[in-house]
Design an enzyme around this catalytic site. Sequence first.
Site, mmCIF file in Angstrom:
data_model
loop_
_atom_site.group_PDB
_atom_site.id
_atom_site.type_symbol
_atom_site.label_atom_id
_atom_site.label_comp_id
_atom_site.label_asym_id
_atom_site.label_seq_id
_atom_site.Cartn_x
_atom_site.Cartn_y
_atom_site.Cartn_z
ATOM 1 N N LEU A 1 -3.239 -9.565 5.533
ATOM 2 C CA LEU A 1 -3.103 -9.291 4.098
ATOM 3 C C LEU A 1 -1.856 -8.445 3.835
ATOM 4 C CD1 LEU A 1 -6.879 -8.549 3.314
ATOM 5 C CD2 LEU A 1 -5.652 -10.668 2.909
ATOM 6 N N PHE A 2 -1.074 -8.199 4.878
ATOM 7 C CA PHE A 2 0.270 -7.620 4.787
ATOM 8 C C PHE A 2 0.318 -6.286 4.040
ATOM 9 C CE2 PHE A 2 0.554 -12.355 4.224
ATOM 10 C CZ PHE A 2 0.599 -12.608 5.578
ATOM 11 N N CYS A 3 -0.696 -5.458 4.209
ATOM 12 C CA CYS A 3 -0.729 -4.143 3.534
ATOM 13 C C CYS A 3 -0.514 -4.293 2.033
ATOM 14 C CB CYS A 3 0.302 -3.177 4.119
ATOM 15 S SG CYS A 3 -0.066 -2.706 5.804
ATOM 16 N N ALA A 4 -0.986 -5.411 1.495
ATOM 17 C CA ALA A 4 -0.945 -5.616 0.040
ATOM 18 C C ALA A 4 -2.239 -6.346 -0.301
ATOM 19 C CB ALA A 4 0.284 -6.421 -0.346
ATOM 20 N N HIS B 1 0.822 -1.222 0.000
ATOM 21 C CA HIS B 1 0.000 0.000 0.000
ATOM 22 C C HIS B 1 0.855 1.271 0.000
ATOM 23 C CE1 HIS B 1 -3.536 -2.443 1.898
ATOM 24 N NE2 HIS B 1 -3.243 -2.814 0.672
#
Length: 473
Positions: A394-397, A149
């Site tokens: 979701l690991f900032c993705a 992100h």
Amino acid sequence: MSASLNATAEHATADHASAERVADRVPAEAVCAEPLSVLGRDVTVPLVTGGEVAYAALDYAASAPALQRVWDDVAAYAPYYGSVHRGAGYLSQLSTDLFEQSRVTVAEFLDCRPSDQVIFTRSTTDSLNLLAAVLPAGCQVFVFETEHHASLLPWGDARVTYLDAPRTPDEAVATLELALAAREPYGPALVCVTGASNVTGELWPVRELAAAAHAHGARIVLDAAQLAPHHPVSLRELDVDWVAFSGHKLYAPFGSGVLAGRADWLQEAEPYLAGGGASRKVARREDGGVDVEWHTTAARHEAGSPNVIGVYSIASACRALTEAGFEGLVARERQLIAKVREGLAGVPEVRVLSLFGDDAPRVGVISFVVDGWNSSHFAAALSAEYGIGVRDGLFCAHPLVRTLLGGEPQAQGECGAPEAAPGERSLNAIRVSFGAGTPDEHVDRFVRAVRELVADGAKWRYRTEEGRCVPVS
Ligand SMILES: Cc1ncc(COP(=O)(O)O)c(C=O)c1O
């Protein structure tokens, strides 16, 4: 102190692709087992099942532990700490020297061109937001949906083209070329791409993407947040226009980051933050207003009192990594990656997430889902029952993980029982990540824990609290 002040880093000249090839040639006996030690290796944590165990930090992709060397350098400098730039005192001058020398060290670490500027920021996110703030009018931005992100979101009012997830590195280059060829009108453009994915760990074809960008009159910024801790990054060899990375992922968790690269867009734009440090001269006008003359150096975008310790810690990490040598680090990490991937491959219920396939070169970042398990439940059990720290989510993705999971995931229920039946899609993924200082025992324990949890289930009961699984006390 003088050794620290005068230390110089050797230029890191190989790019990520050639580093992979170099690693292939390193004989096993040349791989040092413990190339760089990190803090926290002696820390023990309680297990819900009783007793204590050494904490296995396997969440490097979020924040890596501090290098012992960085900690020692910071501790050695701390008594000499002083205000930088305009302080008249001895320690202010010493600190200013050290701050500016850190800029040189980072420039050497990144193999910058002589005309490049190194700007100290708070993080990769801050660096990319800074670049977004200085885009020339009408600039078009091209970014893959697979990005973190921090690379997807900062572009504000710019016209952004989001590119679909490619399934091979070649497809990434072809996708970018098509998009750039179709752009109208032909004004300034910027491509933003990651060097190594924070979800799959896979390396992106940065040099080829840079060539494609330049062939179409665009510039390119490399998000090296996950690449720089694992591979040498050379601005020159990769021919990228800017590089951004964070200290806390580079074993220097003191709150600083870097944006390095071409000076022109940076110096033609208004300062990122207005204030002292960025301004050379400020005077009242006759009409009552204020005239400002801004610096045209890196200081233009470093308003306010800088984070001297953070900056010095990054320089210390750059020196430590360069002196240890990336060849040994890469070779050692490949062994750990192989252990984890082979271990996970032996558990049929585990699906490792990948865009580019099994043979893609990668860093020590591996995400997976387990059939029949809520990922938060699985990660909680790894922590509570084995003392292993991984990450789930979701690991900032979000777009990338959703693509890899196969579209919009199904809702899951409480974590006390398996929510997704075998074969069903999982809401989140689990990510294990490691690097310098990771002992074999940590990854061995992780692989054993995955096998045991899948075969026998969790030994403890868990409940959902604010969306996360926690052990029932
Ligand atoms: C690839 C990538 N880019 C950017 C970032 C943002 O880094 P920071 O949170 O230090 O700003 C991260 C953080 O995880 C990342 O993995």
